[in-house]
Design an enzyme around this catalytic site. Structure first.
Site, PDB file in Angstrom:
ATOM      1  N   GLY A 105       6.426 -70.784  71.134  1.00  0.00           N
ATOM      2  CA  GLY A 105       7.235 -71.697  70.314  1.00  0.00           C
ATOM      3  C   GLY A 105       6.381 -72.739  69.612  1.00  0.00           C
ATOM      4  O   GLY A 105       5.204 -72.912  69.929  1.00  0.00           O
ATOM      5  N   ARG A 168       6.733 -64.545  69.632  1.00  0.00           N
ATOM      6  CA  ARG A 168       6.767 -64.206  71.060  1.00  0.00           C
ATOM      7  C   ARG A 168       6.623 -62.692  71.164  1.00  0.00           C
ATOM      8  O   ARG A 168       6.822 -61.969  70.197  1.00  0.00           O
ATOM      9  CB  ARG A 168       8.085 -64.655  71.677  1.00  0.00           C
ATOM     10  CG  ARG A 168       8.302 -66.173  71.584  1.00  0.00           C
ATOM     11  CD  ARG A 168       9.378 -66.621  72.565  1.00  0.00           C
ATOM     12  NE  ARG A 168       9.781 -67.999  72.339  1.00  0.00           N
ATOM     13  CZ  ARG A 168       9.188 -69.051  72.883  1.00  0.00           C
ATOM     14  NH1 ARG A 168       8.141 -68.901  73.669  1.00  0.00           N
ATOM     15  NH2 ARG A 168       9.633 -70.271  72.647  1.00  0.00           N
ATOM     16  N   GLY A 169       6.296 -62.218  72.375  1.00  0.00           N
ATOM     17  CA  GLY A 169       6.172 -60.769  72.580  1.00  0.00           C
ATOM     18  C   GLY A 169       4.934 -60.212  71.895  1.00  0.00           C
ATOM     19  O   GLY A 169       4.031 -60.950  71.489  1.00  0.00           O
ATOM     20  N   ASP A 194       2.359 -71.309  78.603  1.00  0.00           N
ATOM     21  CA  ASP A 194       2.025 -70.601  79.848  1.00  0.00           C
ATOM     22  C   ASP A 194       1.934 -69.093  79.637  1.00  0.00           C
ATOM     23  O   ASP A 194       1.033 -68.434  80.159  1.00  0.00           O
ATOM     24  CB  ASP A 194       3.037 -70.955  80.951  1.00  0.00           C
ATOM     25  CG  ASP A 194       4.476 -70.679  80.540  1.00  0.00           C
ATOM     26  OD1 ASP A 194       4.744 -70.597  79.315  1.00  0.00           O
ATOM     27  OD2 ASP A 194       5.336 -70.550  81.422  1.00  0.00           O
ATOM     28  N   GLY A 195       2.841 -68.550  78.816  1.00  0.00           N
ATOM     29  CA  GLY A 195       2.819 -67.107  78.543  1.00  0.00           C
ATOM     30  C   GLY A 195       1.528 -66.725  77.828  1.00  0.00           C
ATOM     31  O   GLY A 195       0.876 -65.728  78.188  1.00  0.00           O
ATOM     32  N   THR A 222       2.477 -76.836  74.886  1.00  0.00           N
ATOM     33  CA  THR A 222       3.855 -76.730  75.370  1.00  0.00           C
ATOM     34  C   THR A 222       4.577 -78.027  75.068  1.00  0.00           C
ATOM     35  O   THR A 222       4.180 -79.088  75.557  1.00  0.00           O
ATOM     36  CB  THR A 222       3.964 -76.432  76.879  1.00  0.00           C
ATOM     37  OG1 THR A 222       5.190 -76.989  77.352  1.00  0.00           O
ATOM     38  CG2 THR A 222       2.850 -77.032  77.692  1.00  0.00           C
ATOM     39  N   ASP A 224       7.391 -78.730  76.082  1.00  0.00           N
ATOM     40  CA  ASP A 224       8.093 -79.127  77.309  1.00  0.00           C
ATOM     41  C   ASP A 224       7.169 -79.846  78.296  1.00  0.00           C
ATOM     42  O   ASP A 224       7.643 -80.378  79.299  1.00  0.00           O
ATOM     43  CB  ASP A 224       8.676 -77.897  78.016  1.00  0.00           C
ATOM     44  CG  ASP A 224       9.835 -77.287  77.263  1.00  0.00           C
ATOM     45  OD1 ASP A 224      10.291 -77.903  76.293  1.00  0.00           O
ATOM     46  OD2 ASP A 224      10.285 -76.193  77.661  1.00  0.00           O
ATOM     47  N   TYR A 381      15.223 -78.299  67.457  1.00  0.00           N
ATOM     48  CA  TYR A 381      14.046 -77.896  66.691  1.00  0.00           C
ATOM     49  C   TYR A 381      13.444 -79.061  65.910  1.00  0.00           C
ATOM     50  O   TYR A 381      12.281 -79.004  65.518  1.00  0.00           O
ATOM     51  CB  TYR A 381      14.397 -76.714  65.778  1.00  0.00           C
ATOM     52  CG  TYR A 381      14.719 -75.480  66.592  1.00  0.00           C
ATOM     53  CD1 TYR A 381      13.723 -74.840  67.317  1.00  0.00           C
ATOM     54  CD2 TYR A 381      16.014 -74.993  66.695  1.00  0.00           C
ATOM     55  CE1 TYR A 381      14.000 -73.734  68.108  1.00  0.00           C
ATOM     56  CE2 TYR A 381      16.311 -73.884  67.478  1.00  0.00           C
ATOM     57  CZ  TYR A 381      15.300 -73.259  68.184  1.00  0.00           C
ATOM     58  OH  TYR A 381      15.567 -72.176  68.980  1.00  0.00           O
ATOM     59  N   ILE A 383      12.646 -81.886  67.048  1.00  0.00           N
ATOM     60  CA  ILE A 383      11.633 -82.636  67.803  1.00  0.00           C
ATOM     61  C   ILE A 383      10.298 -81.898  67.883  1.00  0.00           C
ATOM     62  O   ILE A 383       9.291 -82.472  68.250  1.00  0.00           O
ATOM     63  CB  ILE A 383      12.111 -83.047  69.219  1.00  0.00           C
ATOM     64  CG1 ILE A 383      12.192 -81.855  70.158  1.00  0.00           C
ATOM     65  CG2 ILE A 383      13.438 -83.782  69.151  1.00  0.00           C
ATOM     66  CD1 ILE A 383      12.382 -82.269  71.612  1.00  0.00           C
TER      67      ILE A 383
HETATM   68  N1  LIG Z   1       2.502 -62.377  81.650  1.00  0.00           N
HETATM   69  C1  LIG Z   1       2.065 -62.183  80.400  1.00  0.00           C
HETATM   70  N2  LIG Z   1       1.040 -61.348  80.167  1.00  0.00           N
HETATM   71  C2  LIG Z   1       0.573 -61.163  78.924  1.00  0.00           C
HETATM   72  N3  LIG Z   1       1.078 -61.762  77.835  1.00  0.00           N
HETATM   73  C3  LIG Z   1       2.105 -62.586  77.997  1.00  0.00           C
HETATM   74  C4  LIG Z   1       2.661 -62.854  79.282  1.00  0.00           C
HETATM   75  N4  LIG Z   1       3.672 -63.734  79.131  1.00  0.00           N
HETATM   76  C5  LIG Z   1       3.751 -63.981  77.803  1.00  0.00           C
HETATM   77  N5  LIG Z   1       2.808 -63.305  77.122  1.00  0.00           N
HETATM   78  C6  LIG Z   1       2.574 -63.294  75.686  1.00  0.00           C
HETATM   79  O1  LIG Z   1       2.213 -64.617  75.257  1.00  0.00           O
HETATM   80  C7  LIG Z   1       2.810 -64.901  73.998  1.00  0.00           C
HETATM   81  C8  LIG Z   1       3.552 -66.190  74.068  1.00  0.00           C
HETATM   82  O2  LIG Z   1       4.386 -66.207  75.219  1.00  0.00           O
HETATM   83  P1  LIG Z   1       5.704 -67.090  75.304  1.00  0.00           P
HETATM   84  O3  LIG Z   1       6.155 -67.067  76.730  1.00  0.00           O
HETATM   85  O4  LIG Z   1       6.673 -66.617  74.289  1.00  0.00           O
HETATM   86  O5  LIG Z   1       5.266 -68.498  74.830  1.00  0.00           O
HETATM   87  P2  LIG Z   1       4.375 -69.623  75.488  1.00  0.00           P
HETATM   88  O6  LIG Z   1       2.971 -69.142  75.499  1.00  0.00           O
HETATM   89  O7  LIG Z   1       4.600 -70.757  74.575  1.00  0.00           O
HETATM   90  O8  LIG Z   1       4.907 -69.818  76.887  1.00  0.00           O
HETATM   91  C9  LIG Z   1       3.673 -63.704  73.633  1.00  0.00           C
HETATM   92  O9  LIG Z   1       2.983 -62.941  72.693  1.00  0.00           O
HETATM   93  C10 LIG Z   1       3.854 -62.979  74.942  1.00  0.00           C
HETATM   94  O10 LIG Z   1       3.971 -61.576  74.759  1.00  0.00           O
HETATM   95  O1  LIG Z   2      13.860 -70.823  70.187  1.00  0.00           O
HETATM   96  P1  LIG Z   2      12.484 -70.545  70.673  1.00  0.00           P
HETATM   97  O2  LIG Z   2      11.468 -70.520  69.609  1.00  0.00           O
HETATM   98  O3  LIG Z   2      12.433 -69.339  71.558  1.00  0.00           O
HETATM   99  O4  LIG Z   2      12.014 -71.755  71.550  1.00  0.00           O
HETATM  100  C1  LIG Z   2      12.844 -72.396  72.456  1.00  0.00           C
HETATM  101  C2  LIG Z   2      12.143 -72.694  73.716  1.00  0.00           C
HETATM  102  O5  LIG Z   2      10.834 -73.102  73.554  1.00  0.00           O
HETATM  103  C3  LIG Z   2      10.609 -74.277  74.294  1.00  0.00           C
HETATM  104  O6  LIG Z   2      10.419 -75.261  73.351  1.00  0.00           O
HETATM  105  C4  LIG Z   2       9.440 -74.119  75.213  1.00  0.00           C
HETATM  106  O7  LIG Z   2       8.295 -74.050  74.482  1.00  0.00           O
HETATM  107  P2  LIG Z   2       6.901 -74.397  75.097  1.00  0.00           P
HETATM  108  O8  LIG Z   2       6.260 -73.081  75.402  1.00  0.00           O
HETATM  109  O9  LIG Z   2       6.250 -75.134  73.961  1.00  0.00           O
HETATM  110  O10 LIG Z   2       7.066 -75.259  76.323  1.00  0.00           O
HETATM  111  C5  LIG Z   2      11.804 -74.534  75.151  1.00  0.00           C
HETATM  112  O11 LIG Z   2      12.080 -75.871  75.326  1.00  0.00           O
HETATM  113  C6  LIG Z   2      12.851 -73.767  74.422  1.00  0.00           C
HETATM  114  O12 LIG Z   2      13.672 -73.147  75.344  1.00  0.00           O
HETATM  115 MG   LIG Z   3       6.397 -70.473  78.018  1.00  0.00          MG
END
Ligand SMILES: Nc1ncnc2c1ncn2[C@@H]1O[C@H](COP(=O)(O)OP(=O)(O)O)[C@@H](O)[C@H]1O
Ligand SMILES: O=P(O)(O)OC[C@H]1O[C@](O)(COP(=O)(O)O)[C@@H](O)[C@@H]1O
Ligand SMILES: [Mg+2]
EC number: 2.7.1.11
Length: 460
Positions: A105, A168-169, A194-195, A222, A224, A381, A383
């Site tokens: 995000g 994402r993904g 974290d992802g 992040t 959050d 969004y 913020i």
């Molecule tokens: N456990 C994981 N292993 C590998 N890639 C991941 C994992 N979790 C998330 N990702 C990848 O990291 C990217 C961002 O993850 P997402 O959870 O959407 O956002 P954020 O990094 O902000 O937490 C995406 O492309 C997702 O496929």
């Molecule tokens: O609508 P999107 O782009 O999936 O994002 C919404 C989510 O992303 C967040 O902003 C979390 O994003 P962060 O990975 O930056 O912490 C959450 O607060 C919210 O649930």
């Molecule tokens: Mg995340």
């Protein structure tokens, strides 16, 4: 613990042993890496004296608060390498080929981090091959790379969002590492939450397995503020500042109505940091609901009873709810229970409209015929889609510079982050696994409760 008196005004205590969290260096696995003087030596703007450069002996303690009466203080203290320029680097600048990717995000400051990576790589280290990966991890194998230089990124810090586009993904390890190898990247900067960090760990492990000469660097993002170890994530303060505007509007609306309630929903999937900080900064909030504390509506000690008292006393009330709060109360169908977003995060139901409807129904039921006005504000969004404020812009700059100094020195599999106000290199696996929930047992939460006088929701 025994104390040693050295003077009437001071007491000396021995510290427990220090355990250093070491960071892998490319030289651990790649033979014959060059060892070159840092080009900053020749910069007309820096005049490095011997103390300018940091070495692997410069460390930062994770914990700086001690209770010398506690027996637990004999467990080792965790320390991290200090971030900053090293006297010798392990890359020839002409050979450096950089990829920068933003994932997940949005967060205020993403563009500043990208800009400062480009400008500092270019100006401090003379790197000329810098590429932006478009659309998140999937961009490694499905989109054209954008060539970046200081001219291209010049005003990016003034813009919200990410000019590289995010998603994402789309995490496909084979394809991503294949693309890194094929395109000859040897420094990869992954900016995300974290992802993204979990993905970066997998890329780092695969790069190590293939013994490639590639540094993987994470810069945690992040909004959050839910990533652990680091003091706070960039963009968080900006987000809190904008959230305050929504709370202020909710307060004005509530104050100007008969039995007025202003309800503001703020981001925070698993953690309520934004809601907590905005509430503490505002002082107009009557109740702050966060994911870390289950709340309930009806009965003694519940939200309705509390609001009833507040409306009788003040004529208005302001309620802040983090998006992850109350998820256990919102009715959910079987298919909703299984829903996930593209990155595999559970999809939350919208607590804002649900709470609005519960509050309206409660009032009609318990106070028939009495005026009641509920104004609901969802600045979600707004913020995070703004440029970083001054503090966050500076923070982003220092994070970017720290990352570059570490990468040029050959470090890999690390994250740059602020620990106790200083910049450190933290093993990326540690950051990927570390959560940062609101500690509802600490002073800050107690302070919030003393400001709002809200129920503790323990009596159900
Ligand atoms: N456990 C994981 N292993 C590998 N890639 C991941 C994992 N979790 C998330 N990702 C990848 O990291 C990217 C961002 O993850 P997402 O959870 O959407 O956002 P954020 O990094 O902000 O937490 C995406 O492309 C997702 O496929
Ligand atoms: O609508 P999107 O782009 O999936 O994002 C919404 C989510 O992303 C967040 O902003 C979390 O994003 P962060 O990975 O930056 O912490 C959450 O607060 C919210 O649930
Ligand atoms: Mg995340």
């Amino acid at each position: 613990m025994e104390s040693m008196h050295t003077s009437p005004n001071s007491t000396t205590f021995p510290l427990p042993p220090i355990e250093l969290q070491t960071i892998p260096n490319l030289s651990d696995t790649i033979p014959n890496l060059p060892t070159l003087p840092n080009p900053i030596d020749k910069s007309p703007y820096y005049h490095p004296d011997p103390s300018f450069y940091l070495s692997s002996c410069d460390v930062i303690l994770r914990q700086i608060i001690f209770d010398f009466s506690s027996s637990s203080s004999s467990s080792p203290l965790l320390a991290y390498h200090r971030a900053g320029p090293r006297r010798f680097i392990r890359f020839d600048s002409d050979d450096v080929r950089v990829a920068i990717v933003t994932c997940g995000g949005l967060c205020p400051g993403l563009n500043t981090v990208i800009r400062e990576l480009v400008v500092a790589l270019w100006d401090l280290y003379g790197v000329r091959q810098i590429f932006g990966v478009q659309s998140g991890y999937r961009g490694f194998y499905s989109a054209d790379m954008v060539e970046l230089n200081p001219r291209v990124v010049d005003n990016w810090h003034l813009r919200g969002g990410t000019a590289l586009v995010t998603s994402r993904g789309g995490f496909d390890l084979e394809k991503i590492v294949g693309a890194i190898e094929k395109r000859g990247f040897n420094q990869v900067y992954c900016i995300g939450g974290d992802g993204t960090m979990r993905g970066a760990v997998k890329i780092f492990n695969e790069i190590q397995r293939r013994k490639l000469h590639v540094s993987i660097i994470g810069i945690p993002k992040t909004v959050d503020n839910d990533i652990g170890i680091i003091d706070r994530s960039f963009g968080f303060q900006t987000a809190v500042e904008i959230a305050l505007q929504a709370i202020h509007a909710a307060h004005v609306e509530a104050e100007s109505a008969v039995n007025g309630v202003g309800l503001v929903k703020l981001m925070g999937r698993n953690t309520g940091h934004i809601a907590l900080h905005a509430t503490l900064s505002s002082r107009d909030v009557d109740c702050c609901l966060i994911p870390e504390i289950d709340f309930y509506l009806e009965g003694k000690g519940g939200l309705f009873e509390f609001l009833d008292q507040r409306l009788r006393k003040n004529g208005h009330a302001v309620l802040v709810v983090a998006e992850g709060a109350g998820q256990n109360l919102i009715p959910r169908t079987e298919s909703q229970k299984a829903e996930e977003d593209e990155s595999g995060n559970p999809v939350f139901l919208d607590v804002g409209p649900w709470l609005k409807s519960e509050l309206n129904n409660w009032w009609k039921r318990d106070h028939p015929g009495e005026l009641f006005t509920l104004k609901y504000i969802d600045p979600t969004y707004m913020i995070r889609a703004v440029p970083a404020n001054a503090t966050d812009n500076l923070y982003c700059t220092l994070l970017a510079h720290s990352s570059i100094h570490g990468a040029m020195a050959g470090y890999t599999g690390f994250v740059s982050g602020q620990i106790n106000g200083n910049y450190a290199y933290i093993p990326i696996e540690e950051v990927a696994a570390a959560k940062n929930a609101v500690d509802v047992k600490d002073h800050k939460w107690a302070w919030l409760r003393s400001v709002t006088n809200q129920p503790d929701f323990q009596q159900a």
